[in-house]
Design a protein around this motif. Sequence first.
Motif, PDB file in Angstrom:
ATOM      1  N   UNK A  17      42.216 -13.474  45.803  1.00 59.22           N
ATOM      2  CA  UNK A  17      41.239 -12.033  45.812  1.00 59.22           C
ATOM      3  C   UNK A  17      40.174 -12.203  46.933  1.00 59.22           C
TER       4      UNK A  17
ATOM      5  N   UNK B  81      50.015 -10.908  45.427  1.00 59.43           N
ATOM      6  CA  UNK B  81      50.573 -11.684  44.440  1.00 59.43           C
ATOM      7  C   UNK B  81      52.022 -12.027  45.123  1.00 59.43           C
TER       8      UNK B  81
ATOM      9  N   UNK C 190      47.984 -15.370  42.939  1.00 57.54           N
ATOM     10  CA  UNK C 190      47.343 -14.179  43.556  1.00 57.54           C
ATOM     11  C   UNK C 190      46.152 -14.758  44.452  1.00 57.54           C
TER      12      UNK C 190
ATOM     13  N   UNK D 159      44.428 -15.664  34.140  1.00 62.87           N
ATOM     14  CA  UNK D 159      44.476 -16.317  35.375  1.00 62.87           C
ATOM     15  C   UNK D 159      43.653 -17.487  35.286  1.00 62.87           C
TER      16      UNK D 159
ATOM     17  N   UNK E 255      41.213 -19.719  38.249  1.00 61.83           N
ATOM     18  CA  UNK E 255      40.848 -19.538  39.689  1.00 61.83           C
ATOM     19  C   UNK E 255      40.367 -20.728  40.135  1.00 61.83           C
ATOM     20  N   UNK E 256      40.455 -20.647  41.444  1.00 63.25           N
ATOM     21  CA  UNK E 256      39.834 -21.747  42.494  1.00 63.25           C
ATOM     22  C   UNK E 256      38.428 -21.526  42.475  1.00 63.25           C
TER      23      UNK E 256
ATOM     24  N   UNK F 197      55.350 -14.362  43.624  1.00 64.40           N
ATOM     25  CA  UNK F 197      56.005 -14.851  42.556  1.00 64.40           C
ATOM     26  C   UNK F 197      56.603 -16.419  42.907  1.00 64.40           C
TER      27      UNK F 197
ATOM     28  N   UNK G  65      41.603  -7.689  44.263  1.00 63.16           N
ATOM     29  CA  UNK G  65      42.947  -8.065  44.519  1.00 63.16           C
ATOM     30  C   UNK G  65      43.481  -7.667  45.946  1.00 63.16           C
TER      31      UNK G  65
ATOM     32  N   UNK H  85      39.618 -16.007  47.034  1.00 65.38           N
ATOM     33  CA  UNK H  85      39.629 -16.782  45.997  1.00 65.38           C
ATOM     34  C   UNK H  85      41.325 -16.792  45.526  1.00 65.38           C
TER      35      UNK H  85
END
Lengths: 111, 113
Positions: A36, A49, A34, A99, A101-102, A51, A46, A89
């Motif tokens: 953000x 997304x 994802x 999740x 996160x970076x 997959x 958000x 992000x």
Amino acid sequence: SQKIEQNSEALNIQEGKTATLTCNYTNYSPAYLQWYRQDPGRGPVFLLLIRENEKEKRKERLKVTFDTTLKQSLFHITASQPADSATYLCALGQAGTALIFGKGTTLSVSS
Amino acid sequence: NAGVTQTPKFRILKIGQSMTLQCAQDMNHNYMYWYRQDPGMGLKLIYYSVGAGITDKGEVPNGYNVSRSTTEDFPLRLELAAPSQTSVYFCASLGRSNTGELFFGEGSRLTVL
């Protein structure tokens, strides 16, 4: 341990250009990824997304690619505007887990 | 539709004090999360809950406690505050769509002196 890297802390571009942000990961097999947006003093919002079985996803001026072989996602903003200036992000997820996160990349678009 | 509401927005604590960060959501989401965000460090998961009465530790739970007595509320308790807990805290809930979208509150900025 699992690791997410967003290639640069800051990216400066001119209005009208395409911004490209990179998210790389190691020691992880995400089912989805994802993106953000976070404005100063606000919570993340958000955006998109994608997959693991999808190569590309688009939403208006946004495009996300996902290469599970390279373990990399690219996030593009076309025809960038000063209003696109924010921190973006990257987050990885698997079914049933929270999740990861970076650290984010701060984009500045100058007019 | 208020979404996820966090209070307070700002707070200054002295070392050793305790406090509770409040989080409430009105979307009837089962999953809720607490993250902390430090400059240049990204979001780190503190605790999460998959429903009322169920909580579990995340990556950085030490110094914190949570409870989930209702679907709507997920408070985060800081006991014996330390300078290392100076951070911005975000509460989030997981949407029901197939995007796995997290809805975040606006954050609570905590300073421990």
